[in-house]
Write a protein that holds these residues in place. Structure first.
Motif, PDB file in Angstrom:
ATOM      1  N   HIS A 199     -13.445  46.601  29.290  1.00 55.84           N
ATOM      2  CA  HIS A 199     -12.229  46.938  28.875  1.00 55.84           C
ATOM      3  C   HIS A 199     -11.289  46.154  27.945  1.00 55.84           C
ATOM      4  O   HIS A 199     -11.098  46.149  26.792  1.00 55.84           O
ATOM      5  CB  HIS A 199     -11.147  48.380  29.578  1.00 55.84           C
ATOM      6  CG  HIS A 199     -10.551  48.808  28.318  1.00 55.84           C
ATOM      7  ND1 HIS A 199      -9.664  48.704  27.551  1.00 55.84           N
ATOM      8  CD2 HIS A 199     -11.051  50.265  27.917  1.00 55.84           C
ATOM      9  CE1 HIS A 199      -9.336  49.748  26.380  1.00 55.84           C
ATOM     10  NE2 HIS A 199      -9.937  51.210  27.114  1.00 55.84           N
ATOM     11  N   ASN A 204     -14.453  49.375  24.322  1.00 52.39           N
ATOM     12  CA  ASN A 204     -15.875  50.871  25.055  1.00 52.39           C
ATOM     13  C   ASN A 204     -15.612  50.626  25.873  1.00 52.39           C
ATOM     14  O   ASN A 204     -16.789  50.144  26.077  1.00 52.39           O
ATOM     15  CB  ASN A 204     -16.025  51.382  23.623  1.00 52.39           C
ATOM     16  CG  ASN A 204     -15.865  51.695  21.993  1.00 52.39           C
ATOM     17  OD1 ASN A 204     -14.680  52.696  22.097  1.00 52.39           O
ATOM     18  ND2 ASN A 204     -15.139  50.329  21.475  1.00 52.39           N
ATOM     19  N   VAL A 205     -15.467  51.301  26.608  1.00 53.21           N
ATOM     20  CA  VAL A 205     -15.850  51.390  28.025  1.00 53.21           C
ATOM     21  C   VAL A 205     -16.673  52.611  28.980  1.00 53.21           C
ATOM     22  O   VAL A 205     -15.897  53.896  28.957  1.00 53.21           O
ATOM     23  CB  VAL A 205     -15.628  50.286  29.236  1.00 53.21           C
ATOM     24  CG1 VAL A 205     -15.781  50.096  30.813  1.00 53.21           C
ATOM     25  CG2 VAL A 205     -15.348  49.352  28.353  1.00 53.21           C
ATOM     26  N   ALA A 226     -20.306  48.568  27.905  1.00 56.63           N
ATOM     27  CA  ALA A 226     -19.471  48.800  26.970  1.00 56.63           C
ATOM     28  C   ALA A 226     -19.606  47.808  26.085  1.00 56.63           C
ATOM     29  O   ALA A 226     -21.057  47.405  25.594  1.00 56.63           O
ATOM     30  CB  ALA A 226     -18.790  47.113  27.606  1.00 56.63           C
ATOM     31  N   GLU A 251     -15.635  58.222  31.054  1.00 53.78           N
ATOM     32  CA  GLU A 251     -15.668  57.487  29.779  1.00 53.78           C
ATOM     33  C   GLU A 251     -13.251  57.918  29.052  1.00 53.78           C
ATOM     34  O   GLU A 251     -13.587  58.639  30.141  1.00 53.78           O
ATOM     35  CB  GLU A 251     -16.191  57.861  28.440  1.00 53.78           C
ATOM     36  CG  GLU A 251     -16.056  59.127  28.541  1.00 53.78           C
ATOM     37  CD  GLU A 251     -17.727  59.038  27.745  1.00 53.78           C
ATOM     38  OE1 GLU A 251     -17.336  58.500  26.487  1.00 53.78           O
ATOM     39  OE2 GLU A 251     -18.033  60.338  27.511  1.00 53.78           O
TER      40      GLU A 251
END
Length: 287
Positions: A199, A204-205, A226, A251
């Protein structure tokens, strides 16, 4: 086990065995140090047997347009399950596979050969060291980086840090995705640290796993996806719910709650992934 093709790996000293699947014709399992590492179906490379590999396959299927060739870098070869899958579902893909154990690649090449039409290049050496030496032309042009590096049943510390993931992230094209296979047990301290690190690097993970594993109730695999851009996960909850062992996607705010309190892992603080309980993944001789 003596009846099956096998090799003692010169780097680790582990014993690698290729054994036929007793239930599926044309399928085989690669076991290293008693731990199943890969399952491949030579007759149907699109069949993904291990649950966490299926989840990786679901993410791969969402990248770009269906059937469109990808550029992929795989850290850890195993029996080349996912490179075969990508070639079968996206012909013409260009793939690089990095593997430390040359003996393992030789065993797989001899016993489980892959298509000569596939554009799959094998690079030998330590994943992180080779990653840093890849051709400059790959920088910013790779659609998919898969991190699935294990020494026996554990991930080495040097491929878990923010410095390592920054190097891997530099390969990604716009919209490119990094997938990491994380093995962890109760408490999920290691997985949470890896999620926090990814992250920090990419922003964005998402975590994909069975609910019982995500709750830290048993040892298992968590797939972390990711990207520097929003992940293509619109269909993922429905795909994961289909089973055979229903899983979920964590998420957004739920992911931040999942990693809350976990520190970003650095080269100075990195540790190998925790070992599984004795016998949890082990294959007994003769089984």
């Amino acid at each position: 086990m003596a009846d099956h093709p096998h090799r003692t790996l010169s780097h680790s000293g582990f014993h690698a065995v290729v054994s036929p699947d007793r239930w599926i014709r044309g399928a085989y399992t690669l076991t290293v140090d008693g731990t199943p590492q890969s399952h491949v179906n030579l007759d149907d490379p699109t069949q993904l047997f291990f649950e966490y590999v299926q989840r990786m396959g679901h993410v791969i299927d969402q990248l770009r347009m269906p059937g469109e060739p990808l550029t992929a870098v795989h850290l850890g070869a195993g029996a080349l399950t996912l490179p075969r899958y990508i070639e079968a579902t996206r012909p013409g893909s260009r793939q690089q596979v990095i593997e430390l154990e040359s003996d393992l690649v030789e065993l797989v090449r001899e016993e489980l050969p892959w298509s000569s039409r596939a554009s799959i290049r094998i690079r030998h050496g330590d994943a992180r060291e080779v990653l840093e030496r890849l051709p400059a032309g790959l920088q910013g042009s790779v659609d998919l980086v898969i991190v699935d590096v294990f020494s026996g049943a554990r991930t080495p510390a040097h491929v878990t840090s923010v410095e390592f993931y920054r190097t891997a992230a530099q390969l990604l094209a716009p919209g490119g995705v990094l997938l990491a296979n994380i093995a962890d047990g109760p408490g999920l301290a290691f997985a949470r640290g890896q999620a926090a690190t990814l992250h920090h690097v990419l922003g964005n993970v998402a975590a994909l796993a069975e609910t019982q594993i995500l709750k830290g109730r048993r040892f298992g695999n968590v797939v972390l996806a990711a990207s520097a851009t929003p992940l293509p996960l619109e269909w993922m909850p429905r795909l994961l719910a289909a089973g055979p062992h229903p899983a979920k996607v964590v998420e957004g705010a739920e992911l931040l709650e999942f990693i809350a309190g976990a520190n970003v892992v650095t080269d100075e603080t990195a540790t190998p992934s925790p070992p599984p309980s004795k016998g949890i993944f082990q294959v007994k001789p003769g089984s």
